[in-house]
Design an enzyme around this catalytic site. Structure first.
Site, short mmCIF file in Angstrom:
data_model
loop_
_atom_site.label_atom_id
_atom_site.label_comp_id
_atom_site.label_asym_id
_atom_site.label_seq_id
_atom_site.Cartn_x
_atom_site.Cartn_y
_atom_site.Cartn_z
CG ASP A 1 6.04 -5.72 6.28
OD1 ASP A 1 4.30 -4.90 6.23
OD2 ASP A 1 6.21 -6.17 5.66
CD GLU B 1 8.61 -6.09 -1.18
OE1 GLU B 1 7.84 -5.62 -1.23
OE2 GLU B 1 8.68 -6.74 -0.93
CE LYS C 1 10.56 -4.34 1.54
NZ LYS C 1 9.23 -3.65 1.24
N GLY D 1 2.94 -7.87 2.62
CA GLY D 1 2.12 -8.10 0.32
C GLY D 1 2.93 -8.87 -0.37
N GLY E 1 8.34 0.12 0.65
CA GLY E 1 7.91 0.15 2.10
C GLY E 1 8.26 -0.78 2.81
CB SER F 1 -1.34 0.18 1.49
OG SER F 1 -0.15 -0.16 2.37
CB THR F 2 4.06 2.73 1.90
OG1 THR F 2 3.31 2.03 3.31
CG2 THR F 2 4.60 3.51 1.98
#
Length: 262
Positions: A92, A111, A102, A105, A90, A35-36
């Site tokens: 977590d 990533e 991370k 998502g 982003g 989301s970020t």
């Protein structure tokens, strides 16, 4: 309208907008997932369309790739880029050393590959993601589907000897079926509560047969851009040991993201 966004969404917006200013013409940019990170992609797309920014993006998931194309960013693969100037994503959780959890998502493998293939990794976050010690957020571990229950048992057995408070691993679900990553794998979320030695844990987890990668990002992040709901932004550079303060004003026309509000 921007005024209708929650303080957390405003914080994400200003962090993303400030991080987007780090991208210069000609850069190859790793685009995170979540989301970020989606706010960042929208900000970059706005710069491409309105300011003529010339950049190419390497997305870390199929949904980030789709969004990037929708907002006008040229999308290429990591192998086409070969190396990246910057990755913006982003997190977590992040601690004082900018170590991260991370994978909330579901894109932790791609990533991590993209982030480590970059000259610098920048994390955008709201203040709620900062912790004194990692572990409150469940730690994602990507595993192959074959024998995942055996891998789960091995993980829980391994955690007995690690410096963590919790030792439960749960299969991430997508409705009634297991969540499937872009690479066709499953995710086991480790509910650890507190991680005493994140560096050691990251190394040990990846030695377990069936584990593809874990969501601990150790010594990968260079800078974190922390947004606040009132428009304040902090830019913390772990390599320079500096903290820069900025403030972004909210303009109603700036809000391209009402569909992304959590």
């Amino acid at each position: 309208m921007t005024g209708e966004l929650s303080p957390i969404d405003k914080a994400k917006f200003v962090a993303a907008k400030r991080a987007a200013d780090l991208v210069e013409d000609g850069m190859r940019v790793g685009l995170g997932t979540g989301s970020t990170a989606a706010w960042l992609v929208r900000c970059l797309g706005d710069m491409v369309r309105k300011e003529g920014l010339k950049m190419r993006g390497v997305p870390t998931s199929t949904r980030t790739a789709q969004l990037a194309r929708e907002v006008g960013i040229e999308v290429i693969t990591l192998d086409e880029a070969r190396w990246l100037d910057i990755t913006i994503d982003g997190a977590d959780e992040f601690d004082g050393d900018l170590n991260l959890i991370k994978g909330g998502g579901g894109a932790l493998l791609q990533e991590k590959i993209v982030a480590t293939a970059s000259d610098q990794m920048v994390v955008i976050a709201d203040l709620g993601k900062e912790v004194s010690r990692l572990g409150a957020f469940p730690l994602p571990v990507e595993v192959i589907p074959f024998g995942w229950q055996t891998t789960q048992a091995l993980l829980e057995e391994t955690l007995i000897s690690m410096d963590v408070l919790g030792r439960t691993a749960t299969l991430r679900m997508n409705g009634d079926t297991p969540f499937v990553t872009d690479e066709g794998n499953h995710i086991l979320d480790l509910h650890l509560q507190r991680i005493g030695n994140a560096r050691q844990l990251a190394l040990v987890l990846n030695q377990i047969p069936g584990v593809v990668e874990n969501g601990l990002f150790i010594d990968i992040c260079d800078t974190v851009v922390v947004g606040h709901g009132d428009g304040r932004v902090e830019i913390r550079d772990i390599n320079q040991g500096t903290v820069e303060h900025d403030r972004l004003d909210f303009v109603e026309s700036d809000n391209l993201f009402t569909d992304l509000a959590d």
